[in-house]
Scaffold this motif. Structure first.
Motif, PDB file in Angstrom:
ATOM      1  N   ILE A  74       0.819  -1.218   0.000  1.00  0.00           N
ATOM      2  CA  ILE A  74       0.000   0.000   0.000  1.00  0.00           C
ATOM      3  C   ILE A  74       0.849   1.262   0.000  1.00  0.00           C
ATOM      4  O   ILE A  74       0.341   2.362   0.207  1.00  0.00           O
ATOM      5  N   THR A  75       2.151   1.113  -0.246  1.00  0.00           N
ATOM      6  CA  THR A  75       3.030   2.273  -0.136  1.00  0.00           C
ATOM      7  C   THR A  75       2.688   3.372  -1.153  1.00  0.00           C
ATOM      8  O   THR A  75       2.615   4.555  -0.794  1.00  0.00           O
ATOM      9  N   ALA A  76       2.483   2.996  -2.426  1.00  0.00           N
ATOM     10  CA  ALA A  76       2.234   4.019  -3.449  1.00  0.00           C
ATOM     11  C   ALA A  76       0.967   4.815  -3.124  1.00  0.00           C
ATOM     12  O   ALA A  76       0.960   6.057  -3.186  1.00  0.00           O
ATOM     13  N   GLU A  77      -0.094   4.115  -2.752  1.00  0.00           N
ATOM     14  CA  GLU A  77      -1.345   4.773  -2.349  1.00  0.00           C
ATOM     15  C   GLU A  77      -1.122   5.719  -1.179  1.00  0.00           C
ATOM     16  O   GLU A  77      -1.609   6.843  -1.157  1.00  0.00           O
ATOM     17  N   ALA A  78      -0.367   5.230  -0.177  1.00  0.00           N
ATOM     18  CA  ALA A  78      -0.166   6.033   1.032  1.00  0.00           C
ATOM     19  C   ALA A  78       0.678   7.270   0.738  1.00  0.00           C
ATOM     20  O   ALA A  78       0.421   8.346   1.297  1.00  0.00           O
ATOM     21  N   VAL A  79       1.662   7.134  -0.145  1.00  0.00           N
ATOM     22  CA  VAL A  79       2.487   8.302  -0.494  1.00  0.00           C
ATOM     23  C   VAL A  79       1.635   9.327  -1.247  1.00  0.00           C
ATOM     24  O   VAL A  79       1.718  10.534  -0.992  1.00  0.00           O
ATOM     25  N   ALA A  80       0.763   8.853  -2.148  1.00  0.00           N
ATOM     26  CA  ALA A  80      -0.157   9.770  -2.834  1.00  0.00           C
ATOM     27  C   ALA A  80      -1.024  10.507  -1.806  1.00  0.00           C
ATOM     28  O   ALA A  80      -1.218  11.729  -1.886  1.00  0.00           O
ATOM     29  N   THR A  81      -1.523   9.764  -0.819  1.00  0.00           N
ATOM     30  CA  THR A  81      -2.343  10.367   0.238  1.00  0.00           C
ATOM     31  C   THR A  81      -1.546  11.418   1.009  1.00  0.00           C
ATOM     32  O   THR A  81      -2.057  12.494   1.326  1.00  0.00           O
ATOM     33  N   ALA A  82      -0.287  11.119   1.300  1.00  0.00           N
ATOM     34  CA  ALA A  82       0.547  12.069   2.052  1.00  0.00           C
ATOM     35  C   ALA A  82       0.679  13.391   1.299  1.00  0.00           C
ATOM     36  O   ALA A  82       0.719  14.461   1.905  1.00  0.00           O
ATOM     37  N   PHE A  83       0.718  13.320  -0.022  1.00  0.00           N
ATOM     38  CA  PHE A  83       0.853  14.529  -0.842  1.00  0.00           C
ATOM     39  C   PHE A  83      -0.509  15.070  -1.288  1.00  0.00           C
ATOM     40  O   PHE A  83      -0.557  16.028  -2.060  1.00  0.00           O
ATOM     41  N   SER A  84      -1.602  14.422  -0.870  1.00  0.00           N
ATOM     42  CA  SER A  84      -2.949  14.786  -1.340  1.00  0.00           C
ATOM     43  C   SER A  84      -3.017  14.826  -2.860  1.00  0.00           C
ATOM     44  O   SER A  84      -3.561  15.766  -3.451  1.00  0.00           O
ATOM     45  N   LEU A  85      -2.444  13.815  -3.501  1.00  0.00           N
ATOM     46  CA  LEU A  85      -2.446  13.739  -4.960  1.00  0.00           C
ATOM     47  C   LEU A  85      -3.195  12.493  -5.406  1.00  0.00           C
ATOM     48  O   LEU A  85      -3.180  11.479  -4.711  1.00  0.00           O
ATOM     49  N   PRO A  86      -3.844  12.549  -6.581  1.00  0.00           N
ATOM     50  CA  PRO A  86      -4.486  11.344  -7.101  1.00  0.00           C
ATOM     51  C   PRO A  86      -3.460  10.316  -7.567  1.00  0.00           C
ATOM     52  O   PRO A  86      -2.310  10.666  -7.857  1.00  0.00           O
ATOM     53  N   ILE A  87      -3.876   9.067  -7.623  1.00  0.00           N
ATOM     54  CA  ILE A  87      -3.012   7.986  -8.110  1.00  0.00           C
ATOM     55  C   ILE A  87      -3.826   7.144  -9.085  1.00  0.00           C
ATOM     56  O   ILE A  87      -5.001   6.861  -8.838  1.00  0.00           O
ATOM     57  N   ALA A  88      -3.221   6.767 -10.196  1.00  0.00           N
ATOM     58  CA  ALA A  88      -3.911   5.946 -11.197  1.00  0.00           C
ATOM     59  C   ALA A  88      -2.877   5.205 -12.030  1.00  0.00           C
ATOM     60  O   ALA A  88      -1.688   5.537 -11.985  1.00  0.00           O
ATOM     61  N   VAL A  89      -3.325   4.196 -12.764  1.00  0.00           N
ATOM     62  CA  VAL A  89      -2.439   3.481 -13.681  1.00  0.00           C
ATOM     63  C   VAL A  89      -1.941   4.478 -14.731  1.00  0.00           C
ATOM     64  O   VAL A  89      -2.719   5.218 -15.316  1.00  0.00           O
ATOM     65  N   ARG A  90      -0.627   4.496 -14.918  1.00  0.00           N
ATOM     66  CA  ARG A  90      -0.068   5.450 -15.878  1.00  0.00           C
ATOM     67  C   ARG A  90       0.433   4.690 -17.090  1.00  0.00           C
ATOM     68  O   ARG A  90       1.012   3.603 -16.966  1.00  0.00           O
ATOM     69  N   ASP A  91       0.261   5.287 -18.271  1.00  0.00           N
ATOM     70  CA  ASP A  91       0.555   4.580 -19.520  1.00  0.00           C
ATOM     71  C   ASP A  91       2.006   4.125 -19.627  1.00  0.00           C
ATOM     72  O   ASP A  91       2.288   3.006 -20.056  1.00  0.00           O
ATOM     73  N   ASP A  92       2.946   4.995 -19.242  1.00  0.00           N
ATOM     74  CA  ASP A  92       4.356   4.599 -19.400  1.00  0.00           C
ATOM     75  C   ASP A  92       4.717   3.446 -18.461  1.00  0.00           C
ATOM     76  O   ASP A  92       5.467   2.540 -18.826  1.00  0.00           O
ATOM     77  N   ALA A  93       4.152   3.467 -17.253  1.00  0.00           N
ATOM     78  CA  ALA A  93       4.421   2.381 -16.304  1.00  0.00           C
ATOM     79  C   ALA A  93       3.773   1.086 -16.794  1.00  0.00           C
ATOM     80  O   ALA A  93       4.369   0.000 -16.733  1.00  0.00           O
ATOM     81  N   ARG A  94       2.551   1.205 -17.316  1.00  0.00           N
ATOM     82  CA  ARG A  94       1.864   0.033 -17.855  1.00  0.00           C
ATOM     83  C   ARG A  94       2.659  -0.572 -19.025  1.00  0.00           C
ATOM     84  O   ARG A  94       2.789  -1.790 -19.156  1.00  0.00           O
ATOM     85  N   ALA A  95       3.221   0.289 -19.865  1.00  0.00           N
ATOM     86  CA  ALA A  95       3.993  -0.176 -21.029  1.00  0.00           C
ATOM     87  C   ALA A  95       5.229  -0.962 -20.589  1.00  0.00           C
ATOM     88  O   ALA A  95       5.592  -1.978 -21.182  1.00  0.00           O
TER      89      ALA A  95
END
Lengths: 243, 243
Positions: free
Chosen positions: A79-100
């Motif tokens: 859950i680290t990526a989600e929690a870091v997004a929460t710490a910065f109050s930023l949205p998180i979603a699947v990103r095209d370059d990471a998916r590629a």
């Protein structure tokens, strides 16, 4: 020393339960020292959203860099990526370059890019990816927070990708002298030496070997001349031991 | 699990510089697990008064117990006892019983109880001593904060003196299964299992061995029956691997 400072957050229940002995902290500490970045604090916490958010926010304010290890795989306890997004109050979603990156990797290995694996392509908005040459799933840097894997060889590979883009300081030099006397014998003169060299860090690390007490005296700093001068003084202080 | 909770503070510049790899955290984690005390957080900080005071005060409020290691020797960089006294706003001075322990020890070894060594008899007001069978200089407990040495064999000996007087909880049991498939293959069914057993902690610890990915699934809890039931489910889920 006015080098950049850093903190580390090791995320993993398995370290706190005693099941696994952490290896990433020691590795990071050595690499940062060579890179002229001072590791000032490290925290080990469990896989808990609140604990991760609190640690990230406390440490990113206090230090130039924060490095995390662990919790970015595909399972329910990652859950680290989600929690870091929460710490910065930023949205998180699947990103095209990471998916590629993942798609290319699994195409080679023949495994399916299923829903669980796709979680590893979830990246907080605005983050810069950190390359993972071993298993493809990337880490990321969000401002001064660098999120990496917990598996030691993947952590090390990610750190190798990341470090060259961080501005280091003067390399931190160190010299040491082993003294085969108890610390109590040497503490007095040593504290005078430390007071005379306030720009250096002078540490005494006691040991017991075969029932005999001794100490390694370690002097650290960024000025090689000052370091040499202090070492000469140190050797003279305890010369009788060296005979 | 409603066992007592704990935090650890490792005090030592040498860990943060990468010179020494800490051993006490892993040791404490294992001992506390056996004793039914849950280690929830560990912090590594340098030999700095402000950092020690802040960590002690943050963690003693949040947990039933705080264990510290390091910084209680006779040299100038040993400031833990002073800093803990400061955290509690309590005076610290040489105490007669601690001095007597040192005097007896040095009488045997023939070394002098000099000013530096006498610093190790400085104990914050109201603290209870923790026995040190190796080098005599005691640790101490101040309310719920337990201050111990950093040298691993002395830390271990002090912990052995201390643990029997702390109230433990139900022993935390664990069972594990090694699965030779990538986490991405097993993450889906595993998260369903974790949701069905919210009273257990189910962790997935990935590894790469000879280039192949796998994971150790570790299930932890205090109820042996629930643990067994979850393990049976887990084995059935991934039975094809076991053939």
């Amino acid at each position: 020393m006015s080098n950049p400072t850093a903190a580390m957050i090791v995320i993993g229940e398995e370290i706190l339960s005693g099941r696994t002995r952490d290896a990433n902290m020691h590795y990071l500490a050595g690499e940062l020292t060579r890179h002229g970045i001072e590791l000032r604090e490290a925290r080990v916490i469990g896989d808990e959203r609140g604990a991760i958010v609190a640690a990230v926010n406390a440490l990113r304010e206090a230090h130039d860099h924060v490095f995390t290890s662990g919790g970015i795989g595909p399972t329910h306890d990652d859950i680290t990526a989600e929690a870091v997004a929460t710490a910065f109050s930023l949205p998180i979603a699947v990103r095209d370059d990471a998916r590629a990156l993942l798609a290319a990797h699994y195409a080679k290995t023949g495994a399916e890019l299923n829903e669980a694996r796709l979680r590893m392509a979830r990246i907080p908005e605005g983050a810069v990816l950190i390359e993972n040459p071993i298993s493809a799933a990337p880490g990321f840097s969000l401002e001064n927070v660098h999120v990496m894997a917990g598996v030691p060889n993947i952590f090390q590979a990610m750190l190798a990708s990341l470090l060259p883009r961080l501005t280091g300081g003067s390399p931190i030099l160190s010299q040491s002298l082993r003294i085969d006397r108890g610390e109590g014998e040497i503490a007095g003169p040593l504290s005078v030496l430390a007071a005379d060299y306030p720009d250096l860090s002078i540490g005494s690390y006691p040991f017991v070997r075969n029932g005999a007490f001794g100490a390694d005296i370690v002097i650290r700093g960024t000025d090689a001349g000052r370091l040499d001068a202090a070492m000469v003084r140190l050797s003279k202080l305890f010369a009788p031991d060296q005979a």
